[in-house]
Design a protein around this motif. Structure first.
Motif, PDB file in Angstrom:
ATOM      1  N   GLY A  44      57.370  82.524  19.275  1.00 19.98           N
ATOM      2  CA  GLY A  44      57.166  81.208  18.674  1.00 19.98           C
ATOM      3  C   GLY A  44      56.071  81.219  17.626  1.00 19.98           C
ATOM      4  O   GLY A  44      56.224  80.645  16.541  1.00 19.98           O
ATOM      5  N   LEU A  45      54.957  81.892  17.919  1.00 22.98           N
ATOM      6  CA  LEU A  45      53.850  81.965  16.968  1.00 22.98           C
ATOM      7  C   LEU A  45      54.240  82.763  15.722  1.00 22.98           C
ATOM      8  O   LEU A  45      53.869  82.408  14.600  1.00 22.98           O
ATOM      9  CB  LEU A  45      52.631  82.591  17.639  1.00 22.98           C
ATOM     10  CG  LEU A  45      51.919  81.695  18.669  1.00 22.98           C
ATOM     11  CD1 LEU A  45      50.915  82.496  19.482  1.00 22.98           C
ATOM     12  CD2 LEU A  45      51.239  80.524  17.984  1.00 22.98           C
ATOM     13  N   SER A  47      57.253  83.044  14.528  1.00 20.48           N
ATOM     14  CA  SER A  47      58.195  82.210  13.779  1.00 20.48           C
ATOM     15  C   SER A  47      57.448  81.187  12.936  1.00 20.48           C
ATOM     16  O   SER A  47      57.762  80.986  11.751  1.00 20.48           O
ATOM     17  CB  SER A  47      59.134  81.493  14.754  1.00 20.48           C
ATOM     18  OG  SER A  47      59.999  80.611  14.070  1.00 20.48           O
ATOM     19  N   GLU A  48      56.431  80.543  13.523  1.00 19.31           N
ATOM     20  CA  GLU A  48      55.626  79.578  12.769  1.00 19.31           C
ATOM     21  C   GLU A  48      54.910  80.255  11.607  1.00 19.31           C
ATOM     22  O   GLU A  48      54.828  79.711  10.501  1.00 19.31           O
ATOM     23  CB  GLU A  48      54.598  78.926  13.704  1.00 19.31           C
ATOM     24  CG  GLU A  48      55.212  77.994  14.736  1.00 19.31           C
ATOM     25  CD  GLU A  48      54.161  77.415  15.659  1.00 19.31           C
ATOM     26  OE1 GLU A  48      52.973  77.753  15.489  1.00 19.31           O
ATOM     27  OE2 GLU A  48      54.518  76.611  16.541  1.00 19.31           O
ATOM     28  N   ASP A  51      57.575  81.057   8.879  1.00 21.39           N
ATOM     29  CA  ASP A  51      58.075  79.844   8.241  1.00 21.39           C
ATOM     30  C   ASP A  51      57.026  79.228   7.327  1.00 21.39           C
ATOM     31  O   ASP A  51      57.321  78.813   6.204  1.00 21.39           O
ATOM     32  CB  ASP A  51      58.486  78.815   9.302  1.00 21.39           C
ATOM     33  CG  ASP A  51      59.813  79.165   9.957  1.00 21.39           C
ATOM     34  OD1 ASP A  51      60.548  80.000   9.389  1.00 21.39           O
ATOM     35  OD2 ASP A  51      60.114  78.615  11.030  1.00 21.39           O
ATOM     36  N   ALA A  52      55.777  79.171   7.812  1.00 23.98           N
ATOM     37  CA  ALA A  52      54.706  78.558   7.028  1.00 23.98           C
ATOM     38  C   ALA A  52      54.421  79.349   5.761  1.00 23.98           C
ATOM     39  O   ALA A  52      54.026  78.778   4.746  1.00 23.98           O
ATOM     40  CB  ALA A  52      53.436  78.458   7.882  1.00 23.98           C
ATOM     41  N   PHE A 237      62.040  71.437   7.249  1.00 21.75           N
ATOM     42  CA  PHE A 237      60.767  72.001   7.706  1.00 21.75           C
ATOM     43  C   PHE A 237      59.676  71.622   6.716  1.00 21.75           C
ATOM     44  O   PHE A 237      58.541  71.337   7.086  1.00 21.75           O
ATOM     45  CB  PHE A 237      60.877  73.518   7.834  1.00 21.75           C
ATOM     46  CG  PHE A 237      59.600  74.181   8.285  1.00 21.75           C
ATOM     47  CD1 PHE A 237      59.216  74.127   9.615  1.00 21.75           C
ATOM     48  CD2 PHE A 237      58.772  74.826   7.384  1.00 21.75           C
ATOM     49  CE1 PHE A 237      58.026  74.718  10.034  1.00 21.75           C
ATOM     50  CE2 PHE A 237      57.585  75.422   7.782  1.00 21.75           C
ATOM     51  CZ  PHE A 237      57.218  75.367   9.119  1.00 21.75           C
TER      52      PHE A 237
END
Length: 256
Positions: A44-45, A47-48, A51-52, A237
């Motif tokens: 999850g981290l 992926s963030e 994406d960011a 997003f």
């Protein structure tokens, strides 16, 4: 002296560097008994993180290119500036010689920030701000877009006017207006501000300048026949173009 496995590990980390995933694997949560992150939490981290760092840049790039397609005179002037480099390949140090390019990028970020709000913040104690009382643990959302569109600061804030970032006398970059960190004065903060601002803001600016410079240097961008570039937004997003950009692209190799 024989090297231990720990020595070899330290040498490997020093030679290759410590990556983001390594830091997550080594992380221990003191408030939870020093436990390690689970595989799901690490995914999850990551992926963030990705994406960011990618979705925001691609979104900003599309908004900037859409304005260059719509306003052909801006694209032509930008191409003329890039040609002054007299270089077959644009290098990172060349970007410092292109104030017109920087102004276009800044105006794109002011007019179309990829995120209209920073991530929610909270205060640890009651705070008075400009006559308002912000209670302890209240969630605060900072409106990035509204700051960049403030008519008290920006003339015609909803119009794409990159010249606002250039000095009238010599066309150089206006250093006061071009600050996006909020360190001098909060006029536009597309990356947030303070200790919680985007840690990769300098890298994002570099990527945008480098990519746009090369796209304009190599190709002429124009609207698809019968297509009128417009700028409605929608929330994904990031804040993206509701009607994605479709452009006709032709090489510049035969242009003088």
């Amino acid at each position: 002296m024989k090297k231990t496995s720990e020595d070899k590990k330290d040498h490997k980390e020093k030679s290759l560097g410590l990556c983001y995933v390594d830091s997550l694997l080594n992380l221990e949560l003191p408030d939870e008994g020093g436990r390690k992150l689970t595989e799901q939490e690490i995914v999850g981290l990551c992926s963030e993180f990705l994406d960011a760092g990618t979705d925001t840049i691609s979104t900003a790039l599309q908004w900037i290119m859409a304005n260059l397609v719509k306003y052909q005179e801006i694209q032509s002037k930008l191409f003329d500036e890039i040609r002054t480099l007299n270089s077959d390949e644009i290098q990172e140090e060349d970007l410092k010689k292109l104030p017109y390019l920087k102004a276009v990028i800044l105006e794109g970020l002011r007019r179309h920030p990829p995120g209209h709000f920073v991530l929610p913040h909270a205060v640890t104690q009651d705070v008075g701000l400009d006559g308002y009382e912000v209670p302890k643990e209240a969630t605060v959302n900072i409106m990035i877009a509204e700051i960049g569109w403030d008519p008290k600061i920006w003339e015609d804030p909803m119009v794409f006017k990159h010249e606002r970032f250039l000095n009238d006398d010599d066309g150089s970059l206006n250093e006061d207006l071009s600050d996006v960190t909020g360190n001098k004065e909060v006029k536009m903060i597309p990356f947030g501000a303070g200790r919680r601002m985007c840690p990769a803001s300098a890298l994002a600016m570099l990527h945008l300048e480098y990519i746009v410079a090369n796209l304009i240097k190599e190709f002429k961008w124009s609207a698809k026949v019968g297509d009128d570039i417009d700028f409605p937004e929608k929330q994904a997003f990031t804040v993206v173009m509701k009607n994605p950009l479709w452009a006709h692209v032709s090489t510049r190799e035969h242009q003088d």
